[in-house]
Design a protein around this motif. Structure first.
Motif, PDB file in Angstrom:
ATOM      1  N   GLU A   1     -31.727 -12.706  -5.575  1.00 11.76           N
ATOM      2  CA  GLU A   1     -30.635 -13.127  -4.370  1.00 11.76           C
ATOM      3  C   GLU A   1     -29.960 -14.156  -4.728  1.00 11.76           C
ATOM      4  O   GLU A   1     -28.648 -14.172  -4.244  1.00 11.76           O
TER       5      GLU A   1
ATOM      6  N   GLN B   1     -19.045  -2.685  -8.883  1.00 14.42           N
ATOM      7  CA  GLN B   1     -20.089  -2.984  -8.250  1.00 14.42           C
ATOM      8  C   GLN B   1     -21.233  -2.212  -8.586  1.00 14.42           C
ATOM      9  O   GLN B   1     -22.631  -2.451  -8.518  1.00 14.42           O
TER      10      GLN B   1
ATOM     11  N   ARG C   1     -28.410  -6.906 -10.612  1.00 11.63           N
ATOM     12  CA  ARG C   1     -29.071  -7.363  -9.435  1.00 11.63           C
ATOM     13  C   ARG C   1     -30.419  -6.888  -9.437  1.00 11.63           C
ATOM     14  O   ARG C   1     -31.565  -7.481  -9.105  1.00 11.63           O
TER      15      ARG C   1
ATOM     16  N   ASP D   1     -20.303 -11.818  -7.276  1.00 11.49           N
ATOM     17  CA  ASP D   1     -20.094 -13.339  -6.570  1.00 11.49           C
ATOM     18  C   ASP D   1     -19.236 -14.155  -7.117  1.00 11.49           C
ATOM     19  O   ASP D   1     -19.179 -15.394  -6.909  1.00 11.49           O
TER      20      ASP D   1
ATOM     21  N   HIS E   1     -23.008  -4.205 -11.414  1.00  8.11           N
ATOM     22  CA  HIS E   1     -23.510  -5.460 -10.791  1.00  8.11           C
ATOM     23  C   HIS E   1     -24.624  -4.944  -9.936  1.00  8.11           C
ATOM     24  O   HIS E   1     -25.735  -5.936 -10.174  1.00  8.11           O
ATOM     25  N   SER E   2     -24.780  -3.885  -9.328  1.00  5.89           N
ATOM     26  CA  SER E   2     -25.859  -3.734  -8.384  1.00  5.89           C
ATOM     27  C   SER E   2     -27.052  -3.433  -9.391  1.00  5.89           C
ATOM     28  O   SER E   2     -28.357  -3.799  -9.112  1.00  5.89           O
TER      29      SER E   2
ATOM     30  N   ASP F   1     -22.198  -7.170  -4.638  1.00  5.70           N
ATOM     31  CA  ASP F   1     -22.865  -7.842  -5.565  1.00  5.70           C
ATOM     32  C   ASP F   1     -21.816  -8.537  -6.469  1.00  5.70           C
ATOM     33  O   ASP F   1     -22.641  -8.972  -7.591  1.00  5.70           O
TER      34      ASP F   1
END
Length: 249
Positions: A202, A183, A190, A227, A186-187, A225
């Motif tokens: 988004e 995470q 993002r 998917d 991934h964050s 985050d």
């Protein structure tokens, strides 16, 4: 919110019999409507997989492509050829391509452009080695690989990519990043995409690829985050792969 995507990467595995088995299984199982599913198969199986899986809503993808549209390039395969065989997605920059075949960021960018030129959806793979993680360079490496591609694309092209984070130290080793470790990266991805545009951040699908299996998929996919997944070994087992797809719903 990005729509969940579970993509199975068969690598240099599989058979016509396994494609038949997956076709029968997907025909009898109802998957969550909001989940996209893809199988990324070796070149020789693309046409058969596309034929067998199209009717059950499973997309077929290839594992790499040439950066050239045609030419005297023995052993290479072009994007147009992949499209003609039924592929709709293609992996680009997988860690094994970077390490074993010495594809650097410029080579990855060339293949991304080739995929986009023929309407294929590239899945851009990013990831750090164990040494890079231990040196606290994870974000620098991963975001550097991302920027090497996204900085060179225009606004429309950026929206056509899927991103996959695959910690190299967790591929085929039995080790998996904890949900919290995954995470965190991934964050960061993002937030870097938000730097290009809020809509891009988004809507871009960011998959986790690093020994995702039926036993850990739900915990990984529960992270805000993450998917979806780029699934390796577990994508060769029908029951395990179906369970991961169900976990994404």
């Amino acid at each position: 919110m990005a729509k969940p995507l579970i993509a199975g990467n068969w690598k240099m595995h599989g058979s016509l019999a396994l494609i038949e088995e997956f076709g029968r299984a997907f025909a009898t199982v109802e998957l969550p409507a909001e989940v996209e599913v893809a199988l990324i198969v070796p070149f020789p199986y693309l046409a058969q997989a596309a034929q067998k899986l199209a009717s059950v809503g499973v997309c077929v993808g290839a594992q790499t492509l040439s950066d050239q549209p045609s030419g005297a390039l023995t052993g290479e395969v072009s994007g147009d050829m992949l499209r003609e065989l039924g592929a709709r997605m293609v992996l680009v920059g997988h860690s094994e391509r970077r390490s074993l075949f010495h594809e650097d960021d410029q080579a990855v960018l060339g293949r991304i452009r080739a995929a986009l030129a023929v309407g294929l959806t590239p899945i851009l793979c990013l990831g750090e080695t164990l040494e890079q993680r231990d040196d606290d360079r994870t974000e620098a490496v991963v975001l550097g690989q991302l920027e090497a591609v996204f900085d060179a694309l225009d606004v429309d092209e950026r929206t056509r990519l899927v991103v996959a984070y695959e910690p190299v130290w967790a591929i085929g080793t039995g080790r998996t990043a904890t949900p919290e470790q995954a995470q965190a990266v991934h964050s960061a991805i993002r937030q870097r995409l938000v730097g290009y545009s809020s809509a891009l951040g988004e809507n871009t699908q960011i998959l986790y690829g690093g020994s995702m299996k039926a036993a850990n998929a739900a915990d990984l996919l529960a992270q805000p985050d993450i998917d979806g997944g780029l699934v390796g070994g577990a994508s060769l087992q029908v029951d395990d792969f179906l369970a991961i797809c169900q976990s994404a719903g």
